[in-house]
Scaffold this active site. Sequence first.
Site, short mmCIF file in Angstrom:
data_model
loop_
_atom_site.label_atom_id
_atom_site.label_comp_id
_atom_site.label_asym_id
_atom_site.label_seq_id
_atom_site.Cartn_x
_atom_site.Cartn_y
_atom_site.Cartn_z
N GLY A 19 43.99 40.59 31.12
CA GLY A 19 43.63 40.74 29.71
C GLY A 19 42.81 39.54 29.00
O GLY A 19 42.95 38.46 29.85
N CYS A 20 42.50 39.74 28.14
CA CYS A 20 41.41 38.57 27.51
C CYS A 20 42.38 37.37 27.13
O CYS A 20 41.92 36.37 27.40
CB CYS A 20 40.42 39.02 26.05
SG CYS A 20 41.52 40.07 25.06
#
Lengths: 345, 345, 345, 345
Positions: free
Chosen positions: B148-149
């Site tokens: 994920g970011c």
Amino acid sequence: MARVSIAGATGYTGIELLRLLVNHPEVEIGSLTADSHAGKNICEVAPSLKGWVDQTLVELTPDAGKECDVLFLALPHTASMKYVPELLQGGCKIVDLSVDYRLREAEDYRSWYQTPHLNPELLDQAVYGLPEIHRKEIQTAQLVANPGCYPTGAILALAPIMSQAWADPATIVIDSKSGVSGAGRKLSQGTQFCEANESVAAYGIGEHRHTPEIEQELGRLAQSEVRVTFSPHLMPMTRGLLTTAYIHSTQAMARVTLHQRFQNFYRREKFVRVLEPGGYANTAHVAGSNFCDIGVQVDTRNQRVIVTSAIDNLMKGASSQAIQNMNLMLGLDEAAGLQVPPLFP
Amino acid sequence: MARVSIAGATGYTGIELLRLLVNHPEVEIGSLTADSHAGKNICEVAPSLKGWVDQTLVELTPDAGKECDVLFLALPHTASMKYVPELLQGGCKIVDLSVDYRLREAEDYRSWYQTPHLNPELLDQAVYGLPEIHRKEIQTAQLVANPGCYPTGAILALAPIMSQAWADPATIVIDSKSGVSGAGRKLSQGTQFCEANESVAAYGIGEHRHTPEIEQELGRLAQSEVRVTFSPHLMPMTRGLLTTAYIHSTQAMARVTLHQRFQNFYRREKFVRVLEPGGYANTAHVAGSNFCDIGVQVDTRNQRVIVTSAIDNLMKGASSQAIQNMNLMLGLDEAAGLQVPPLFP
Amino acid sequence: MARVSIAGATGYTGIELLRLLVNHPEVEIGSLTADSHAGKNICEVAPSLKGWVDQTLVELTPDAGKECDVLFLALPHTASMKYVPELLQGGCKIVDLSVDYRLREAEDYRSWYQTPHLNPELLDQAVYGLPEIHRKEIQTAQLVANPGCYPTGAILALAPIMSQAWADPATIVIDSKSGVSGAGRKLSQGTQFCEANESVAAYGIGEHRHTPEIEQELGRLAQSEVRVTFSPHLMPMTRGLLTTAYIHSTQAMARVTLHQRFQNFYRREKFVRVLEPGGYANTAHVAGSNFCDIGVQVDTRNQRVIVTSAIDNLMKGASSQAIQNMNLMLGLDEAAGLQVPPLFP
Amino acid sequence: MARVSIAGATGYTGIELLRLLVNHPEVEIGSLTADSHAGKNICEVAPSLKGWVDQTLVELTPDAGKECDVLFLALPHTASMKYVPELLQGGCKIVDLSVDYRLREAEDYRSWYQTPHLNPELLDQAVYGLPEIHRKEIQTAQLVANPGCYPTGAILALAPIMSQAWADPATIVIDSKSGVSGAGRKLSQGTQFCEANESVAAYGIGEHRHTPEIEQELGRLAQSEVRVTFSPHLMPMTRGLLTTAYIHSTQAMARVTLHQRFQNFYRREKFVRVLEPGGYANTAHVAGSNFCDIGVQVDTRNQRVIVTSAIDNLMKGASSQAIQNMNLMLGLDEAAGLQVPPLFP
């Protein structure tokens, strides 16, 4: 490998040139000048480039013209002409991003910029660097005057119809909307975040210095004198330049005919995208690229043709167009180093 | 040339994958799926790519796994796991951009995502695709779970110190600030321009679904269980993710020592830039690139270490990291297709 | 009608004071000073006020203190203390928006602002102008030091729990996010639109000058020395200040208990809105108003309390709070002239 | 105290009406309707109003017309006309913010909105609610059609010159730039933050539904049929609407003469500010207010007059103008509740 230097490397157009040149397959970076930052590493002033360039900024001297094959001048207006003659003698090719060599008539320069041109004899020799219009002359030029961002958007929007009998050149209105980066990197009140954010306003209507440049090029295309009302506006965004150009038609126009005219005119151009019929050019769809998107509309109730064009003002409106010109001047593939899709969103 | 397909090509990460892949020297684009837009040309939904791709969108079918070498899954959370087993049987390598294969424990998946994992047996086989930490396993993986970011920014910020005796893992606070594109392209009230503009707010504190992913990876590095307080915030900007990570030190720390630790840890990494001592990571300096910039600070009055990291959430936080993973999985140069400087301004 | 003058009328806080004062039922505007613009009409520098004020800007002189009942000083830091002693002798009440009289200890002033205080004897007399905490003293003060924007958000977020036994003051982390207007109206590179837009970064961690002010006030509330890690961040928006405050709890906390604590603490306050349980403070919901919105969260997995507060930095963080102080000093309704709902969107 | 209800209270114009009405000295709030949110508290949908209103949203029924003195209809286009006849029978006065009663000719309605008008007999009775033009009729009207945001900006920009012999009505081009809030609060792809940010584009050129409204009112002023080319553009900002209007002059015009004409025309208007000669209207200088700022320019080289006008599209372009109409209809001070300076920055 051509050796390429940049004078004025720390402004937005200078940084953009660097961003593109570090990935260009046929060039190496020469010296980078920035008088006010001389002695600093370029990355102190342009942190985004950390890891890509690592040079010390120097002052601009006449010798710069001897030490490179191509020199980009990203200097303030009226500064370039002080250096160009000596730099040209150094043997390099020059792409000047300022206004100094864009007008063919020294008299126009004097009246619009309110200062006499220092070397009017060079104006004939300089080529207006809009490849879609002047490709051939650019290929053999030693000095190319890179167009302004507003003129690039306006000329590309209107070029296909300037020679058409139905287009009445006395009715041209050019309403342009520019991102704030068009104003450059120097400090000013109007470009402070809190003044520019949530703010839309016009400025310089009827007197903006890009006006004569637009008129000169549209006039060449029309083969007659052309005068336009040009209204620049500042937008609350960083990049992007939308031009909405209006011209009256002396006869009824079908949108499909008009669209075909544009498609034909630009059919061999890599960097102009004529949108589907009904499409509107949008700055968000060209950001970070060398594209000029063009949408054509007809207001049939009023026999008025409306063309919208979108460019990234720092790219096709400045630095990537400058590299397109360099490619032509060096006999390289015109698209070398410029084959990047826009960044969206 | 490897043949590469994308499932979910019309979201922001899908468009970003395409933007990068069209210029990747070693791949060709295979099929593009987007169930809701099947039958349309990709450029109707992604006008920025006009001239670069010209394919008709199709629906995702299990056959997709047979017709390409690498398949990127840019699907909503819990959707990927419905397709992955069959797709893997097709023989392709998969980079999954959803959360579905990031957690090693099916139980964690169930408790954080409130639904049982459909194929928990694949969790062991999937590799967490953060190349700076798991490069070796990625090279031989068939299924990579792209981070994920938020976790990318948080893990890279803290990785160099998780194994340090002075770092007290019970004191970690991760305050993250994300651009709106992190929420994806689907419509929602909170991501409408007028709601997100001029708006800064936290959300999901203590319960955001990226939390277990951060804890899992920091725990591996610390070789002990780690729990963090993770506070995501939405910022009024399109791209960019800044992480401000706080950790208490059990002994006095000098900034220079800390800085050296970071430089050593990342000295061979192309895509992590440890800033000069005193430097602060800034999202504007990594936009459009695969870089993670890291700044290290010490609050000496409180023996607290503060690390800021900046990434482009759609790039190192999603699509360019996915391509970095693909490069490793295919045995290519890890940086192939990713050598672009950030876009500034 | 009280006569009210403003020194430094052309900065953002000065303009905001004027915007509020022209509608205040109990005051009339006296003189407006702005040394750099003396001689101009205020509307040349603040066009939004055209039709509301029509005064010529003058230079600040010691006489200003004689010619008004209340004088707002919206001057740069370290400038106020040069004028205050003489101005006070004129007999007016002063609300100083600078940092000059916020710290009680001259020694703190010297060490944080790196210059000795010019009139330390006034520090005892000055009252810290946070009405929710010091209402009584403000009512009788002649000199009120208006709090900084960051301290206002931070202190209001933590005030209700500083005296709680379970709150461990050694664990406070204050991560603040400010709109660009917090930096004032003077020109600077970092506040240019193209540098601040799409940019999120921290600055001044561990050394920002608002730190001692936060610590002083939290310490008073806790009745013990308090030290915090304070991390300011600049956000790409004009107005708004979100504070995310973290503190460790030495015992398990229920969110509902915590929420009640906040509601009780602020139950008589007109300008503090404690959000429903689970609510997050959002800068967009307080813009243009004197409100401080507060959301309370508990990370039960880590026994950490997280409080978010949102203010408009130019209002409750500066000018409307200054008027709230003026109202108290003059014995008026505390809310006079401040009864405006936020502007949304 | 007049009792005032709002149908459609949770959209942006509904919230803006509420923001203004809670401070209006002569009204009390009646019922608030919002079919999709019926049963919720208004503050769940409009958190900025917490502490100001505390009502439960209800569904709109015909009885609404009996239970209040004034009813604002902030409903989607074509929805208002379904309710208006019954509501009027209830005896209330109505200010309709939709397009439904703006056009005098039912045939125009049908052709521009592509649906027949349901009660064309009311069109004669409805008054176009632009007080600067139709003040008298508004005072006695039971049904006022509140103008659209684009028409408000365009008509006020051109009203002073429509009756001038030198102004050629066949040459009018209206290039308008609107903030995103003009599109309302309902979800759409184009108004998502990531699509609208850094994006400038035109839409609906030659076919936007505000066109006939502009032409109708300019035609009345010119006492002849008028047709305009109207080009709306979407801007990356929340509020604000700039109109750049172009018209050709059949004789040479001096800017000073033109300026005087505007000053005279609006000399008694509280809410129109004609800027100094040379001034440009700027959306940032009217935000949050009921002002329309007007700047007049002459392009003497081309005998073209250019007028820029700036309004806040949610205020003078919608809600504050609606209240200005209500004040007139109720015989109150026209400016009651609207005396607020713009919010800058």
